[in-house]
Design a protein around this motif. Structure first.
Motif, PDB file in Angstrom:
ATOM      1  N   GLY A  16      45.847  40.016  33.239  1.00  0.00           N
ATOM      2  CA  GLY A  16      45.688  40.745  34.485  1.00  0.00           C
ATOM      3  C   GLY A  16      45.183  39.870  35.616  1.00  0.00           C
ATOM      4  O   GLY A  16      45.653  39.954  36.756  1.00  0.00           O
ATOM      5  N   VAL A  17      44.232  38.997  35.301  1.00  0.00           N
ATOM      6  CA  VAL A  17      43.693  38.102  36.332  1.00  0.00           C
ATOM      7  C   VAL A  17      44.748  37.089  36.756  1.00  0.00           C
ATOM      8  O   VAL A  17      44.897  36.787  37.937  1.00  0.00           O
ATOM      9  CB  VAL A  17      42.416  37.399  35.822  1.00  0.00           C
ATOM     10  CG1 VAL A  17      42.014  36.253  36.717  1.00  0.00           C
ATOM     11  CG2 VAL A  17      41.276  38.402  35.715  1.00  0.00           C
ATOM     12  N   LYS A  18      45.520  36.578  35.797  1.00  0.00           N
ATOM     13  CA  LYS A  18      46.540  35.585  36.136  1.00  0.00           C
ATOM     14  C   LYS A  18      47.702  36.190  36.921  1.00  0.00           C
ATOM     15  O   LYS A  18      48.235  35.567  37.838  1.00  0.00           O
ATOM     16  CB  LYS A  18      47.071  34.918  34.871  1.00  0.00           C
ATOM     17  CG  LYS A  18      46.115  33.929  34.277  1.00  0.00           C
ATOM     18  CD  LYS A  18      46.760  33.215  33.108  1.00  0.00           C
ATOM     19  CE  LYS A  18      45.828  32.183  32.561  1.00  0.00           C
ATOM     20  NZ  LYS A  18      46.143  30.849  32.988  1.00  0.00           N
ATOM     21  N   LEU A  19      48.104  37.412  36.559  1.00  0.00           N
ATOM     22  CA  LEU A  19      49.275  38.007  37.204  1.00  0.00           C
ATOM     23  C   LEU A  19      48.942  38.711  38.516  1.00  0.00           C
ATOM     24  O   LEU A  19      49.696  38.615  39.480  1.00  0.00           O
ATOM     25  CB  LEU A  19      49.957  38.980  36.237  1.00  0.00           C
ATOM     26  CG  LEU A  19      50.560  38.345  34.985  1.00  0.00           C
ATOM     27  CD1 LEU A  19      51.098  39.422  34.059  1.00  0.00           C
ATOM     28  CD2 LEU A  19      51.645  37.355  35.350  1.00  0.00           C
ATOM     29  N   ALA A  20      47.841  39.440  38.559  1.00  0.00           N
ATOM     30  CA  ALA A  20      47.516  40.226  39.751  1.00  0.00           C
ATOM     31  C   ALA A  20      46.720  39.429  40.773  1.00  0.00           C
ATOM     32  O   ALA A  20      46.696  39.782  41.945  1.00  0.00           O
ATOM     33  CB  ALA A  20      46.744  41.483  39.352  1.00  0.00           C
ATOM     34  N   ARG A  21      46.037  38.374  40.346  1.00  0.00           N
ATOM     35  CA  ARG A  21      45.223  37.526  41.227  1.00  0.00           C
ATOM     36  C   ARG A  21      44.212  38.310  42.071  1.00  0.00           C
ATOM     37  O   ARG A  21      44.197  38.205  43.296  1.00  0.00           O
ATOM     38  CB  ARG A  21      46.109  36.717  42.162  1.00  0.00           C
ATOM     39  CG  ARG A  21      47.012  35.744  41.488  1.00  0.00           C
ATOM     40  CD  ARG A  21      46.269  34.513  41.128  1.00  0.00           C
ATOM     41  NE  ARG A  21      47.184  33.522  40.559  1.00  0.00           N
ATOM     42  CZ  ARG A  21      46.765  32.449  39.963  1.00  0.00           C
ATOM     43  NH1 ARG A  21      45.485  32.220  39.866  1.00  0.00           N
ATOM     44  NH2 ARG A  21      47.627  31.612  39.462  1.00  0.00           N
ATOM     45  N   TRP A  24      37.715  37.004  42.723  1.00  0.00           N
ATOM     46  CA  TRP A  24      36.745  36.860  41.638  1.00  0.00           C
ATOM     47  C   TRP A  24      35.532  37.750  41.827  1.00  0.00           C
ATOM     48  O   TRP A  24      34.932  38.206  40.863  1.00  0.00           O
ATOM     49  CB  TRP A  24      36.325  35.400  41.480  1.00  0.00           C
ATOM     50  CG  TRP A  24      37.414  34.622  40.824  1.00  0.00           C
ATOM     51  CD1 TRP A  24      38.247  33.733  41.414  1.00  0.00           C
ATOM     52  CD2 TRP A  24      37.823  34.703  39.459  1.00  0.00           C
ATOM     53  NE1 TRP A  24      39.153  33.240  40.493  1.00  0.00           N
ATOM     54  CE2 TRP A  24      38.909  33.822  39.292  1.00  0.00           C
ATOM     55  CE3 TRP A  24      37.377  35.439  38.367  1.00  0.00           C
ATOM     56  CZ2 TRP A  24      39.540  33.665  38.060  1.00  0.00           C
ATOM     57  CZ3 TRP A  24      38.008  35.275  37.147  1.00  0.00           C
ATOM     58  CH2 TRP A  24      39.084  34.394  37.004  1.00  0.00           C
ATOM     59  N   TRP A  25      35.176  38.028  43.108  1.00  0.00           N
ATOM     60  CA  TRP A  25      34.016  38.890  43.336  1.00  0.00           C
ATOM     61  C   TRP A  25      34.319  40.310  42.861  1.00  0.00           C
ATOM     62  O   TRP A  25      33.444  41.012  42.367  1.00  0.00           O
ATOM     63  CB  TRP A  25      33.589  38.882  44.794  1.00  0.00           C
ATOM     64  CG  TRP A  25      34.624  39.408  45.747  1.00  0.00           C
ATOM     65  CD1 TRP A  25      35.539  38.685  46.429  1.00  0.00           C
ATOM     66  CD2 TRP A  25      34.841  40.781  46.087  1.00  0.00           C
ATOM     67  NE1 TRP A  25      36.333  39.523  47.175  1.00  0.00           N
ATOM     68  CE2 TRP A  25      35.928  40.812  46.995  1.00  0.00           C
ATOM     69  CE3 TRP A  25      34.244  41.977  45.728  1.00  0.00           C
ATOM     70  CZ2 TRP A  25      36.398  42.006  47.535  1.00  0.00           C
ATOM     71  CZ3 TRP A  25      34.721  43.156  46.282  1.00  0.00           C
ATOM     72  CH2 TRP A  25      35.782  43.159  47.171  1.00  0.00           C
ATOM     73  N   LEU A  26      35.580  40.737  42.957  1.00  0.00           N
ATOM     74  CA  LEU A  26      35.956  42.070  42.494  1.00  0.00           C
ATOM     75  C   LEU A  26      35.895  42.152  40.963  1.00  0.00           C
ATOM     76  O   LEU A  26      35.440  43.149  40.404  1.00  0.00           O
ATOM     77  CB  LEU A  26      37.358  42.415  42.991  1.00  0.00           C
ATOM     78  CG  LEU A  26      37.868  43.821  42.697  1.00  0.00           C
ATOM     79  CD1 LEU A  26      36.968  44.866  43.353  1.00  0.00           C
ATOM     80  CD2 LEU A  26      39.293  43.981  43.185  1.00  0.00           C
ATOM     81  N   VAL A  27      36.323  41.102  40.299  1.00  0.00           N
ATOM     82  CA  VAL A  27      36.225  41.049  38.839  1.00  0.00           C
ATOM     83  C   VAL A  27      34.754  41.116  38.427  1.00  0.00           C
ATOM     84  O   VAL A  27      34.391  41.854  37.499  1.00  0.00           O
ATOM     85  CB  VAL A  27      36.891  39.761  38.297  1.00  0.00           C
ATOM     86  CG1 VAL A  27      36.662  39.615  36.809  1.00  0.00           C
ATOM     87  CG2 VAL A  27      38.378  39.749  38.615  1.00  0.00           C
TER      88      VAL A  27
END
Length: 51
Positions: A16-21, A24-27
């Motif tokens: 999800g992090v790799k595809l949606a980008r 980082w603060w939201l993660v």
């Protein structure tokens, strides 16, 4: 085939992090918010709803 939940969640999170980008603060906000929410009085209600 039995896959551990932590492994499945890790793979989905990485993809999800790799595809949606997302930023980082939201993660970090989601991770911290989920941790704090699970440890609050709402935790048992969430657990009951998920089951």
């Amino acid at each position: 085939m039995d896959v551990p939940l932590w492994l499945a969640l890790t793979v989905v999170a990485i993809l999800g992090v790799k595809l949606a980008r997302p930023p980082w603060w939201l993660v970090a906000v989601f991770l911290l918010g989920g941790y704090l929410l699970a440890d609050s009085f709402v935790g048992p209600a969430i657990s009951a709803a998920v089951k």
